[in-house]
Design a protein around this motif. Structure first.
Motif, PDB file in Angstrom:
ATOM      1  N   LEU A 210      -8.440 -94.748 -89.350  1.00 18.47           N
ATOM      2  CA  LEU A 210      -7.814 -95.423 -90.484  1.00 18.47           C
ATOM      3  C   LEU A 210      -7.787 -96.923 -90.249  1.00 18.47           C
ATOM      4  O   LEU A 210      -7.955 -97.709 -91.189  1.00 18.47           O
ATOM      5  N   SER A 211      -7.588 -97.338 -89.021  1.00 14.55           N
ATOM      6  CA  SER A 211      -7.483 -98.763 -88.703  1.00 14.55           C
ATOM      7  C   SER A 211      -8.764 -99.532 -89.014  1.00 14.55           C
ATOM      8  O   SER A 211      -8.736-100.760 -89.128  1.00 14.55           O
ATOM      9  N   ALA A 212      -9.878 -98.813 -89.154  1.00 13.98           N
ATOM     10  CA  ALA A 212     -11.153 -99.472 -89.462  1.00 13.98           C
ATOM     11  C   ALA A 212     -11.372 -99.651 -90.952  1.00 13.98           C
ATOM     12  O   ALA A 212     -12.379-100.238 -91.368  1.00 13.98           O
ATOM     13  N   VAL A 213     -10.460 -99.152 -91.781  1.00 12.19           N
ATOM     14  CA  VAL A 213     -10.610 -99.210 -93.234  1.00 12.19           C
ATOM     15  C   VAL A 213      -9.913-100.459 -93.764  1.00 12.19           C
ATOM     16  O   VAL A 213      -8.696-100.619 -93.600  1.00 12.19           O
ATOM     17  N   ALA A 214     -10.676-101.328 -94.405  1.00  2.25           N
ATOM     18  CA  ALA A 214     -10.094-102.551 -94.964  1.00  2.25           C
ATOM     19  C   ALA A 214      -9.099-102.201 -96.063  1.00  2.25           C
ATOM     20  O   ALA A 214      -9.380-101.381 -96.936  1.00  2.25           O
ATOM     21  N   GLY A 215      -7.925-102.821 -96.005  1.00  3.06           N
ATOM     22  CA  GLY A 215      -6.911-102.601 -97.025  1.00  3.06           C
ATOM     23  C   GLY A 215      -6.241-101.243 -96.968  1.00  3.06           C
ATOM     24  O   GLY A 215      -5.630-100.812 -97.954  1.00  3.06           O
ATOM     25  N   ALA A 216      -6.344-100.564 -95.823  1.00  2.81           N
ATOM     26  CA  ALA A 216      -5.747 -99.235 -95.694  1.00  2.81           C
ATOM     27  C   ALA A 216      -4.224 -99.321 -95.782  1.00  2.81           C
ATOM     28  O   ALA A 216      -3.615-100.327 -95.389  1.00  2.81           O
ATOM     29  N   PRO A 217      -3.571 -98.269 -96.301  1.00  2.16           N
ATOM     30  CA  PRO A 217      -2.105 -98.279 -96.376  1.00  2.16           C
ATOM     31  C   PRO A 217      -1.483 -98.305 -94.994  1.00  2.16           C
ATOM     32  O   PRO A 217      -2.033 -97.741 -94.033  1.00  2.16           O
ATOM     33  N   GLY A 218      -0.333 -98.936 -94.873  1.00  5.27           N
ATOM     34  CA  GLY A 218       0.369 -99.018 -93.609  1.00  5.27           C
ATOM     35  C   GLY A 218       1.164 -97.763 -93.313  1.00  5.27           C
ATOM     36  O   GLY A 218       1.283 -96.854 -94.145  1.00  5.27           O
ATOM     37  N   ALA A 219       1.745 -97.726 -92.119  1.00  2.55           N
ATOM     38  CA  ALA A 219       2.456 -96.536 -91.646  1.00  2.55           C
ATOM     39  C   ALA A 219       3.640 -96.189 -92.547  1.00  2.55           C
ATOM     40  O   ALA A 219       3.876 -95.010 -92.846  1.00  2.55           O
ATOM     41  N   GLU A 220       4.396 -97.194 -92.991  1.00  2.00           N
ATOM     42  CA  GLU A 220       5.571 -96.913 -93.823  1.00  2.00           C
ATOM     43  C   GLU A 220       5.167 -96.318 -95.164  1.00  2.00           C
ATOM     44  O   GLU A 220       5.799 -95.380 -95.648  1.00  2.00           O
ATOM     45  N   ARG A 221       4.095 -96.839 -95.759  1.00  2.00           N
ATOM     46  CA  ARG A 221       3.629 -96.325 -97.044  1.00  2.00           C
ATOM     47  C   ARG A 221       3.152 -94.880 -96.893  1.00  2.00           C
ATOM     48  O   ARG A 221       3.490 -94.013 -97.716  1.00  2.00           O
ATOM     49  N   LEU A 222       2.388 -94.627 -95.846  1.00  2.00           N
ATOM     50  CA  LEU A 222       1.891 -93.273 -95.624  1.00  2.00           C
ATOM     51  C   LEU A 222       3.039 -92.294 -95.410  1.00  2.00           C
ATOM     52  O   LEU A 222       3.058 -91.202 -95.982  1.00  2.00           O
ATOM     53  N   ASP A 223       3.997 -92.685 -94.591  1.00  2.00           N
ATOM     54  CA  ASP A 223       5.124 -91.804 -94.311  1.00  2.00           C
ATOM     55  C   ASP A 223       5.902 -91.488 -95.585  1.00  2.00           C
ATOM     56  O   ASP A 223       6.274 -90.332 -95.832  1.00  2.00           O
TER      57      ASP A 223
END
Length: 264
Positions: A210-223
């Motif tokens: 996931l860390s390689a995806v530009a603009g990926a959602p952060g941990a708080e958003r995913l949770d």
């Protein structure tokens, strides 16, 4: 007993000709379908091909003193792609269906059919009468396991699995229908808009991060989004029209007996 499927359907999903792979099982196939990432709608260029299904042990094998092996599996490589085939004897497959096992339901109902038969068609027709409200437990537990795996690996694959199984469970509880394809599910159940970008990113590599995806959602958003889908699954289970027990158990037993005796 069995018949191949329309190869065009498999080709449209990026799958090779699977007929040669299905020529070798020791016992007659009831059906074989494609499961895994191809079924779920997020295969990668280097994804393996997961074939799943059921076979039929001969009557002498099941009537003898020795308990026969009920599961067969083999792995091989075809044109640089890793393939694996796992099938259960029809009776074992039926028992798994009655245990509110979402895996076998999805395998049975997969539209990516490599080999089919009359018995397979009978099982598919009966499937709506095997659904229960307790299938939600399968999808809830699977999601929790994949979420933990994502937490340790950071890979897109378990993250997409987490969302896929939650959405499958919610739709099943609301619509009494099994849908395992993530892109289709996002049109049936409200889902985070970023899932399309994550599916596209996962296509590049089976174990992409996931860390390689530009603009990926952060941990708080995913949770927050995963928690919201868990809550939606809980609500859907409370309000589902699905029964407590599978209504089609007697008919399922008849299908197994008739197949074993060669009737019908």
């Amino acid at each position: 007993m069995t018949a191949p499927c329309d190869r065009a359907v498999l080709a449209a999903a990026g799958l090779p000709d699977l007929a040669p792979a299905l020529a070798g099982p020791a016992h007659p196939l009831v059906f074989a379908t494609v499961s895994g990432a191809h079924l779920y709608g997020f295969p990668s260029r280097d994804s393996d091909v997961d074939l799943r299904g059921a076979h039929l042990l001969p009557l002498r094998a099941v009537l003898g003193l020795e308990a026969p092996a009920e599961t067969e599996s083999r792995m091989w490589e075809q044109d640089g792609t890793e393939m694996d085939l796992v099938t259960h004897d029809l009776a074992k497959f039926a028992r798994l269906l009655l245990r509110r096992n979402g895996y076998v339901l999805e395998q049975l109902l997969s539209p990516l059919v490599a080999q089919t038969s009359r018995i397979h068609a009978d099982l598919v027709a009966l499937a709506p009468r095997l659904l229960t409200r307790h299938h939600a437990h399968h999808y809830r537990g699977f999601a929790r396991g994949q979420w933990r795996l994502f937490g340790t690996s950071g890979e897109l694959k378990p993250l997409l699995y987490t969302f896929r199984v939650l959405l499958t469970g919610i739709h099943l509880m609301r619509a009494s229908e099994v849908v395992a394809h993530l892109p289709e599910l996002t049109g049936l159940v409200p889902a985070p808009a970023y899932l399309g970008d994550l599916v596209a990113a996962k296509a590049a590599a089976e174990h992409g991060l996931l860390s390689a995806v530009a603009g990926a959602p952060g941990a708080e958003r995913l949770d927050a989004d995963v928690r919201a889908l868990h809550a939606a699954l809980d609500d859907a289970q409370r309000g589902t029209p699905l029964p407590e027990m599978p209504a089609g158990r007697p008919e399922l037993g008849e299908i197994v007996v008739d197949a074993r005796l060669g009737r019908g």
